[in-house]
Design a protein around this motif. Structure first.
Motif, PDB file in Angstrom:
ATOM      1  N   PHE A   1       0.831  -1.207   0.000  1.00  0.00           N
ATOM      2  CA  PHE A   1       0.000   0.000   0.000  1.00  0.00           C
ATOM      3  C   PHE A   1       0.867   1.259   0.000  1.00  0.00           C
ATOM      4  N   THR A   2       0.610   2.126  -0.942  1.00  0.00           N
ATOM      5  CA  THR A   2       1.271   3.428  -0.959  1.00  0.00           C
ATOM      6  C   THR A   2       0.642   4.312   0.108  1.00  0.00           C
ATOM      7  N   GLY A   3       1.484   4.953   0.908  1.00  0.00           N
ATOM      8  CA  GLY A   3       0.971   5.875   1.915  1.00  0.00           C
ATOM      9  C   GLY A   3       0.553   5.240   3.219  1.00  0.00           C
ATOM     10  N   ALA A   4       0.988   3.990   3.463  1.00  0.00           N
ATOM     11  CA  ALA A   4       0.579   3.289   4.694  1.00  0.00           C
ATOM     12  C   ALA A   4       1.544   3.586   5.841  1.00  0.00           C
ATOM     13  N   ASP A   5       1.828   4.860   6.056  1.00  0.00           N
ATOM     14  CA  ASP A   5       2.783   5.252   7.092  1.00  0.00           C
ATOM     15  C   ASP A   5       2.126   5.434   8.456  1.00  0.00           C
ATOM     16  N   ASN A   6       0.847   5.754   8.443  1.00  0.00           N
ATOM     17  CA  ASN A   6       0.124   6.018   9.683  1.00  0.00           C
ATOM     18  C   ASN A   6      -0.433   4.712  10.241  1.00  0.00           C
ATOM     19  N   ASP A   7      -0.252   4.470  11.528  1.00  0.00           N
ATOM     20  CA  ASP A   7      -0.649   3.200  12.131  1.00  0.00           C
ATOM     21  C   ASP A   7      -2.158   3.032  12.285  1.00  0.00           C
ATOM     22  N   CYS A   8      -2.915   4.096  12.047  1.00  0.00           N
ATOM     23  CA  CYS A   8      -4.363   4.032  12.272  1.00  0.00           C
ATOM     24  C   CYS A   8      -5.183   3.994  10.992  1.00  0.00           C
ATOM     25  N   VAL A   9      -4.533   3.959   9.829  1.00  0.00           N
ATOM     26  CA  VAL A   9      -5.288   4.065   8.587  1.00  0.00           C
ATOM     27  C   VAL A   9      -4.936   2.943   7.617  1.00  0.00           C
ATOM     28  N   VAL A  10      -5.892   2.646   6.747  1.00  0.00           N
ATOM     29  CA  VAL A  10      -5.658   1.767   5.607  1.00  0.00           C
ATOM     30  C   VAL A  10      -5.886   2.620   4.357  1.00  0.00           C
ATOM     31  N   PRO A  11      -4.841   2.898   3.575  1.00  0.00           N
ATOM     32  CA  PRO A  11      -5.001   3.758   2.402  1.00  0.00           C
ATOM     33  C   PRO A  11      -6.060   3.228   1.437  1.00  0.00           C
ATOM     34  N   ALA A  12      -6.904   4.132   0.965  1.00  0.00           N
ATOM     35  CA  ALA A  12      -7.974   3.764   0.039  1.00  0.00           C
ATOM     36  C   ALA A  12      -7.617   4.166  -1.389  1.00  0.00           C
ATOM     37  N   ASP A  13      -7.504   5.462  -1.635  1.00  0.00           N
ATOM     38  CA  ASP A  13      -7.222   5.921  -2.992  1.00  0.00           C
ATOM     39  C   ASP A  13      -6.646   7.321  -2.971  1.00  0.00           C
ATOM     40  N   PHE A  14      -6.104   7.717  -4.112  1.00  0.00           N
ATOM     41  CA  PHE A  14      -5.532   9.044  -4.274  1.00  0.00           C
ATOM     42  C   PHE A  14      -6.432   9.876  -5.172  1.00  0.00           C
ATOM     43  N   TYR A  15      -6.766  11.063  -4.701  1.00  0.00           N
ATOM     44  CA  TYR A  15      -7.586  11.991  -5.475  1.00  0.00           C
ATOM     45  C   TYR A  15      -6.771  13.252  -5.723  1.00  0.00           C
ATOM     46  N   ALA A  16      -7.205  14.050  -6.656  1.00  0.00           N
ATOM     47  CA  ALA A  16      -6.500  15.305  -6.931  1.00  0.00           C
ATOM     48  C   ALA A  16      -7.450  16.477  -6.798  1.00  0.00           C
ATOM     49  N   THR A  17      -6.958  17.534  -6.175  1.00  0.00           N
ATOM     50  CA  THR A  17      -7.627  18.825  -6.262  1.00  0.00           C
ATOM     51  C   THR A  17      -7.047  19.516  -7.483  1.00  0.00           C
TER      52      THR A  17
ATOM     53  N   ASP B   1     -14.530  -6.067  14.688  1.00  0.00           N
ATOM     54  CA  ASP B   1     -14.237  -7.246  13.856  1.00  0.00           C
ATOM     55  C   ASP B   1     -14.906  -7.135  12.488  1.00  0.00           C
ATOM     56  N   ALA B   2     -16.161  -6.737  12.495  1.00  0.00           N
ATOM     57  CA  ALA B   2     -16.892  -6.593  11.237  1.00  0.00           C
ATOM     58  C   ALA B   2     -16.287  -5.486  10.378  1.00  0.00           C
ATOM     59  N   ALA B   3     -15.821  -4.408  11.019  1.00  0.00           N
ATOM     60  CA  ALA B   3     -15.186  -3.309  10.280  1.00  0.00           C
ATOM     61  C   ALA B   3     -13.910  -3.788   9.597  1.00  0.00           C
ATOM     62  N   TYR B   4     -13.131  -4.623  10.292  1.00  0.00           N
ATOM     63  CA  TYR B   4     -11.910  -5.176   9.701  1.00  0.00           C
ATOM     64  C   TYR B   4     -12.233  -5.991   8.445  1.00  0.00           C
ATOM     65  N   LYS B   5     -13.256  -6.813   8.531  1.00  0.00           N
ATOM     66  CA  LYS B   5     -13.619  -7.657   7.392  1.00  0.00           C
ATOM     67  C   LYS B   5     -14.057  -6.803   6.206  1.00  0.00           C
ATOM     68  N   PHE B   6     -14.820  -5.753   6.497  1.00  0.00           N
ATOM     69  CA  PHE B   6     -15.281  -4.863   5.432  1.00  0.00           C
ATOM     70  C   PHE B   6     -14.102  -4.150   4.779  1.00  0.00           C
ATOM     71  N   ILE B   7     -13.200  -3.600   5.582  1.00  0.00           N
ATOM     72  CA  ILE B   7     -12.057  -2.857   5.044  1.00  0.00           C
ATOM     73  C   ILE B   7     -11.144  -3.776   4.249  1.00  0.00           C
ATOM     74  N   ALA B   8     -10.975  -5.013   4.717  1.00  0.00           N
ATOM     75  CA  ALA B   8     -10.151  -5.970   3.969  1.00  0.00           C
ATOM     76  C   ALA B   8     -10.716  -6.205   2.575  1.00  0.00           C
ATOM     77  N   PHE B   9     -12.041  -6.259   2.474  1.00  0.00           N
ATOM     78  CA  PHE B   9     -12.690  -6.475   1.182  1.00  0.00           C
ATOM     79  C   PHE B   9     -12.504  -5.279   0.262  1.00  0.00           C
ATOM     80  N   VAL B  10     -12.779  -4.068   0.774  1.00  0.00           N
ATOM     81  CA  VAL B  10     -12.804  -2.889  -0.103  1.00  0.00           C
ATOM     82  C   VAL B  10     -11.412  -2.384  -0.466  1.00  0.00           C
ATOM     83  N   THR B  11     -10.374  -2.860   0.219  1.00  0.00           N
ATOM     84  CA  THR B  11      -9.023  -2.413  -0.130  1.00  0.00           C
ATOM     85  C   THR B  11      -8.213  -3.500  -0.833  1.00  0.00           C
ATOM     86  N   SER B  12      -8.856  -4.605  -1.158  1.00  0.00           N
ATOM     87  CA  SER B  12      -8.166  -5.633  -1.944  1.00  0.00           C
ATOM     88  C   SER B  12      -7.914  -5.091  -3.347  1.00  0.00           C
TER      89      SER B  12
END
Length: 344
Positions: A110-126, A266-277
């Motif tokens: 994962f790009t940007g996985a430096d913070n211990d509390c987050v799972v990177p999702a995507d990069f957007y641009a302003t 626990d359910a949140a972990y399972k959901f995040i694992a799915f959407v960040t695959s």
């Protein structure tokens, strides 16, 4: 007395606790972005896992999550928010620390996985955007945002110091690589606000992602800052002739977080694992062109979509990478200065 959610026709035997694991509440940014997530994330996961997903919308305001955690009344299970907010809330102890083994994903992918509390999702641009129908010879670079003689009329900006201070410094001659060094000084902030003073009376401030393309569509502004995915959506799905200017695009990151003390971790972990695959993140790009943070996703992205991603090589030439750590540390102070400036 136990809190109960419902009674079934069969009697009391099927009573479930309020915080049952067959439901999830997810918060995200709304608009075209959340519509894409609904198609790719929420509906497929609900069907796969046999859960009911309730959706909330917010604009990455840290105050909402902070208030839930402090009052021990967390109702959001997983939240998609800007990395800047994730950085700040993590430092405050308001987010769960991510256990990547529990998540079942390789953090190094994962790009940007430096913070211990987050799972990177995507990069957007302003980006800077305009309507070619109303402005055939539109802006060519960021400096044109500040040129009210060459381009008279209103311009839209996000009602926040975030991104605007950086653009003001770049337009005032600061090299992209030096922006945060300059902005880290009081004189640098003064310099940015002085540059914004030159267009202040011509600015229409927007606060949600959907408002920026609407301002263009309604002709209320001649150009506006906007999130690239919202402009792409307006072109693809609403037939607008909007154009994106990638010069000095500000590359930010959205992340998944779990508020501290939530009822269904626990359910949140399972959901995040799915959407960040990888394959699922790639699928999202079919609906909104944000660059997947999971590097394994790129191989699955439709080649026709790749040029529209903010992470495409051509768009990265003069890109500014948003410094989430800087904003996590200095954000409150800069928001106070910006609010005071707005009130003048």
């Amino acid at each position: 007395m136990l809190l109960l959610t419902c009674l079934t026709a069969g009697g009391l035997g099927s009573l479930k606790p309020v915080f049952a694991d067959d439901q999830l509440t997810i918060a995200s940014f709304g608009g075209a972005y959340q519509a894409a997530q609904r198609k790719v994330y929420f509906e497929p996961y609900a069907k796969k896992a046999g859960v009911k997903i309730s959706e909330e919308e917010f604009n990455s305001e840290t105050s909402k999550i902070r208030a839930m955690v402090e009052s021990k009344s967390v109702s959001w299970d997983a939240v998609d928010m800007d990395a800047v907010g994730g950085e700040q809330l993590c430092a405050e102890g308001a987010l769960e620390t991510i256990d990547w083994k529990r998540l079942g994903l390789d953090r190094s992918r994962f790009t940007g996985a430096d913070n211990d509390c987050v799972v990177p999702a995507d990069f957007y641009a302003t980006v800077l955007a305009y309507d070619k129908d109303k402005l055939p010879n539109g802006p060519k670079n960021l400096n044109d945002l500040f040129d009210t003689q060459k381009f008279p009329g209103k311009r839209g900006l996000y009602k926040s110091p975030f991104g605007n201070l950086e653009w003001a410094l770049i337009a005032d001659g600061v090299a992209v690589k030096d922006v945060y060094k300059v902005l880290g000084t009081s004189a640098g902030v003064d310099r940015a606000l002085k540059k914004l003073d030159t267009i202040k009376k011509d600015v229409v401030w927007w606060q949600t992602g959907a408002q920026a393309p609407q301002l263009l569509a309604d002709g209320q502004v001649v150009m506006t800052s906007a999130w690239n995915g919202r402009i792409y959506d307006a072109v693809k799905n609403s037939g607008k002739h909007f154009e994106i200017l990638w010069d000095a695009q500000e590359l930010g990151m959205n992340v998944w977080v779990i508020p501290k003390g939530g009822p269904r971790v626990d359910a949140a972990y399972k959901f995040i694992a799915f959407v960040t695959s990888g394959s699922v993140q790639a699928d999202q790009t079919r609906y909104i062109p944000y660059g997947p943070a999971n590097r394994d996703a790129i191989a699955h992205v439709d080649p026709a979509v790749l040029p529209h991603l903010p992470t495409a090589p051509d768009h990265m030439t003069h890109a500014l990478l948003i410094d989430a750590a800087f904003w996590g540390e200095r954000g409150d102070e800069l928001r106070q200065r910006f609010t005071a400036w707005l009130a003048k």
